[in-house]
Design an enzyme around this catalytic site. Structure first.
Site, PDB file in Angstrom:
ATOM      1  N   ASP A   1      11.103  -7.746   7.556  1.00  0.00           N
ATOM      2  CA  ASP A   1      10.780  -6.662   6.627  1.00  0.00           C
ATOM      3  C   ASP A   1      10.465  -5.360   7.345  1.00  0.00           C
ATOM      4  O   ASP A   1      10.291  -4.323   6.691  1.00  0.00           O
ATOM      5  CB  ASP A   1       9.607  -7.058   5.719  1.00  0.00           C
ATOM      6  CG  ASP A   1       8.382  -7.494   6.496  1.00  0.00           C
ATOM      7  OD1 ASP A   1       8.498  -8.433   7.287  1.00  0.00           O
ATOM      8  OD2 ASP A   1       7.304  -6.898   6.317  1.00  0.00           O
TER       9      ASP A   1
ATOM     10  N   LYS B   1       1.895   6.480   1.486  1.00  0.00           N
ATOM     11  CA  LYS B   1       1.475   5.277   2.186  1.00  0.00           C
ATOM     12  C   LYS B   1      -0.033   5.301   2.343  1.00  0.00           C
ATOM     13  O   LYS B   1      -0.600   6.312   2.760  1.00  0.00           O
ATOM     14  CB  LYS B   1       2.157   5.203   3.550  1.00  0.00           C
ATOM     15  CG  LYS B   1       2.099   3.827   4.192  1.00  0.00           C
ATOM     16  CD  LYS B   1       3.080   3.734   5.359  1.00  0.00           C
ATOM     17  CE  LYS B   1       3.113   2.329   5.925  1.00  0.00           C
ATOM     18  NZ  LYS B   1       4.091   2.216   7.035  1.00  0.00           N
TER      19      LYS B   1
ATOM     20  N   ASP C   1      -6.635  -3.651   0.218  1.00  0.00           N
ATOM     21  CA  ASP C   1      -7.115  -2.723  -0.810  1.00  0.00           C
ATOM     22  C   ASP C   1      -6.138  -1.585  -1.045  1.00  0.00           C
ATOM     23  O   ASP C   1      -6.432  -0.659  -1.789  1.00  0.00           O
ATOM     24  CB  ASP C   1      -8.487  -2.162  -0.418  1.00  0.00           C
ATOM     25  CG  ASP C   1      -8.435  -1.332   0.869  1.00  0.00           C
ATOM     26  OD1 ASP C   1      -7.354  -1.214   1.478  1.00  0.00           O
ATOM     27  OD2 ASP C   1      -9.499  -0.811   1.254  1.00  0.00           O
ATOM     28  N   GLY C   2      -4.972  -1.661  -0.413  1.00  0.00           N
ATOM     29  CA  GLY C   2      -3.963  -0.626  -0.619  1.00  0.00           C
ATOM     30  C   GLY C   2      -4.205   0.646   0.163  1.00  0.00           C
ATOM     31  O   GLY C   2      -3.460   1.610   0.023  1.00  0.00           O
TER      32      GLY C   2
ATOM     33  N   ARG D   1       0.822  -1.207   0.000  1.00  0.00           N
ATOM     34  CA  ARG D   1       0.000   0.000   0.000  1.00  0.00           C
ATOM     35  C   ARG D   1       0.861   1.264   0.000  1.00  0.00           C
ATOM     36  O   ARG D   1       0.468   2.289   0.540  1.00  0.00           O
ATOM     37  CB  ARG D   1      -0.937  -0.002   1.215  1.00  0.00           C
ATOM     38  CG  ARG D   1      -0.237  -0.080   2.557  1.00  0.00           C
ATOM     39  CD  ARG D   1      -1.220   0.002   3.708  1.00  0.00           C
ATOM     40  NE  ARG D   1      -0.549  -0.001   5.003  1.00  0.00           N
ATOM     41  CZ  ARG D   1      -1.178   0.109   6.168  1.00  0.00           C
ATOM     42  NH1 ARG D   1      -2.486   0.228   6.183  1.00  0.00           N
ATOM     43  NH2 ARG D   1      -0.510   0.104   7.293  1.00  0.00           N
TER      44      ARG D   1
ATOM     45  N   ASP E   1       7.776   1.452   9.913  1.00  0.00           N
ATOM     46  CA  ASP E   1       6.573   0.609   9.906  1.00  0.00           C
ATOM     47  C   ASP E   1       5.914   0.512  11.279  1.00  0.00           C
ATOM     48  O   ASP E   1       5.889  -0.546  11.918  1.00  0.00           O
ATOM     49  CB  ASP E   1       6.898  -0.790   9.364  1.00  0.00           C
ATOM     50  CG  ASP E   1       7.163  -0.773   7.867  1.00  0.00           C
ATOM     51  OD1 ASP E   1       6.885   0.263   7.246  1.00  0.00           O
ATOM     52  OD2 ASP E   1       7.641  -1.779   7.325  1.00  0.00           O
TER      53      ASP E   1
END
Length: 576
Positions: free
Chosen positions: A300, A169, A181-182, A149, A310
């Site tokens: 990640d 983002k 859905d991003g 996303r 993140d």
């Protein structure tokens, strides 16, 4: 700094000095560099071939944006999906806009800016990218991951010659969106925006958010590098997992972000790995020093540049508990706060596995030795940080045991982590000596309920006041047993002699925050924001910019008091 970047920075500085310290948005766009360029011009009826600027890093030749397994590339072209409804600005970081991006904060009132940062418009000639990587999640190989996303939209060199990458983002689907859905919900974006600001002002390396918008949230993030995580070398599609990773990708990262490492040095990959190991240890020690639990320490989500990235189900620990887990999705408690250093070692081991094909036998042996030194490096930095939190000067051989003893008392009494250290910074030594704890020091009052509190206070005050003491005579019964089992040393030399109490308190209040982003504080702001009232977000943003200073608005809001009773049932998860 590279010569080209220095020249660009000097030119930008001159432009900023022409009647104003900021540049206009069209000029900003003209200086923003696209990530990619043509590697070959398209002929009639064919599609162009792209590579990433400054490096031979391949881009997915398939240009259609649909979820799939991507092969033989590190990036995919993916354009943001514009919002169908009107975009509302939730919050902006004035410092990021003006000091990093050379823009006046008034630009946020223009439609061009809102369209740009919400993915509604892409600059002419720009080709947004999504980064492809694989990784380990909750200890297991998860296969292809990637930016599901997020869209990397360009690189900006500011007036200081600093290169900053811009990423949207929550800006729509990419080939790596999987079942998503991003988009990003308002809750997660507000939390990430506020926490990145909080961590920055606490002095902890972090990505930054320039602004946050709604309804379905979209942020513009800035960082020195978004090709950033430990998973970048796994499953790139250039080779199979566990075999030789992309040498060009690693060389690109070293050349761009580790300029002191010579590209002609045959040990450059070993040097790179050594720096990542030590800086990862440093970063996690910093997290621990403020009671921060990341929540999802997958490979990640760890940065090769050792910055915090993140932000998801994170949490600042309230009552001290080494088993604190902010993420309700972590059923096995893998990422509890007390296990973060161990998880860092796990992630470094996975990084080494990916790098091993690039190392000869001698370098592999040295790399294993580097990994083995991680724990010592972490505990050394951890101890130094907590010595500073307690106001210690100089070296004391048994300082670690004073720290460990205090943490044990805090765990037993469930004392508030942040406010225990803060109130130790504010209370006088005379008050501690008399065990007279005023009501305003509520966290210390909780701590004082422990039967060994007076023993710890005696040792603490002597460590602050005297240059030498004998451990066995002063150590309380509990700590004496710990020390006898762990160390045969009888005494120690320290250097707090001549230090005044006022100097100590001033020193300690400058490093022990009074305010951190507790989950209940973020939740209160989010509930208002969901009603299009962003005052709570703005208040927190204001307070968190000065976490070490007592602020009347923060005191009135109760940010330095016992958490409200409803906060005990507050939960966050990977969807938060």
């Amino acid at each position: 700094m590279h010569t080209k970047e220095a020249c660009v920075g000097e030119r930008r500085l001159k432009e900023c000095e022409r009647g104003t310290t900021r540049i206009f948005f069209p000029l900003f766009l003209s200086h923003l560099q696209s990530w990619v360029c043509f590697s070959s011009l398209p002929s009639t009826g064919t599609k162009p071939s792209w590579i990433v600027q400054s490096a031979a890093l391949p881009v997915d030749p398939i240009q259609e944006n649909y979820v799939r397994q991507v092969r033989d590339c590190i990036f995919s072209v993916a354009y943001p999906t514009p919002f169908k409804s009107r975009v509302l600005l939730v919050a902006v970081s004035k410092v990021v806009l003006e000091e990093i991006l050379d823009l006046d904060v008034s630009i946020t009132e223009t439609d061009d800016f809102l369209q740009f940062v919400s993915g509604g418009k892409v600059g002419i000639g720009f080709v947004p990218l999504a980064h492809r990587y694989g990784g380990h999640q909750f200890g297991s190989w998860a296969g292809q991951l990637g930016d599901g996303r997020a869209h990397m939209i360009g690189v900006y060199t500011n007036r200081y010659g600093e290169r900053w990458e811009l990423q949207l983002k929550g800006s729509g689907k990419t080939p790596y969106s999987r079942d998503g859905d991003g988009r990003a919900v308002l809750r997660s974006s507000v939390r990430e925006f506020l926490c990145s600001e909080a961590m920055h002002y606490l002095g902890i390396p972090t990505s930054r958010a320039a602004r946050c918008s709604s309804p379905a949230c979209c942020q513009i993030m800035v960082s020195h590098r978004f090709i950033r995580n430990f998973s970048s070398f796994w499953g790139t599609g250039l080779t199979k997992v566990g075999t030789k990773p992309s040498r060009s990708l690693l060389d690109f990262i070293i050349q761009e972000h580790f300029p002191s490492i010579s590209m002609n040095d045959s040990n450059r990959y070993l040097d790179f790995f050594s720096r990542v190991v030590s800086e990862t240890a440093n970063l996690i020690a910093l997290w621990m020093s403020v009671g921060f639990a990341h929540g999802v320490c997958n490979t990640d989500n760890f940065s090769l540049l050792s910055i915090t990235i993140d932000y998801g189900p994170f949490g600042f620990m309230e009552s001290y508990d080494p088993d604190f887990v902010p993420n309700t999705s972590d059923d096995e408690r893998r990422y509890k706060i007390g296990n973060q250093a161990n998880v860092g070692l796990f992630n470094l081991d996975k990084l080494l596995q990916a790098l091993k094909p690039l190392l000869d036998s001698r370098q592999k042996q040295l790399a294993f030795q580097i990994v083995e030194g991680y724990s010592s490096h972490y505990y050394l930095h951890f101890t130094e940080l907590f010595k500073a939190k307690l106001g210690f000067l100089g070296e004391g051989e048994d300082d670690y045991y004073l720290i460990a003893f205090l943490l044990r008392l805090m765990e037993d009494t469930k004392a508030d982590f942040t406010m225990t250290f803060r109130q130790l910074s504010e209370i006088t030594q005379d008050q501690l000596k008399e065990l007279h704890i005023p009501k305003e020091y509520w966290a210390l009052q909780d701590l004082a309920k422990h039967k060994f509190f007076s023993d710890w206070v005696t040792m603490y005050l002597l460590r602050l006041r005297r240059s030498r003491y004998t451990q066995e005579r002063l150590w309380g019964s509990l700590c004496a047993r710990i020390c006898r089992e762990s160390s045969g040393k009888k005494g120690q030399t320290v250097s707090n002699k001549g230090d005044s109490d006022s100097k100590r308190r001033k020193r300690m209040t400058s490093i022990n925050p009074r305010y951190v982003l507790r989950n209940w504080m973020a939740e209160s702001a989010i509930r208002k924001a969901e009603m299009n009232d962003f005052s709570g977000v703005h208040l927190l943003q204001q307070v968190l910019q000065h976490p070490f200073q007592r602020q009347s608005v923060a005191e009135k809001a109760g940010y330095a008091l016992h958490p409200p009773t409803w906060a005990k049932d507050l939960k966050v998860s990977c969807s938060s």
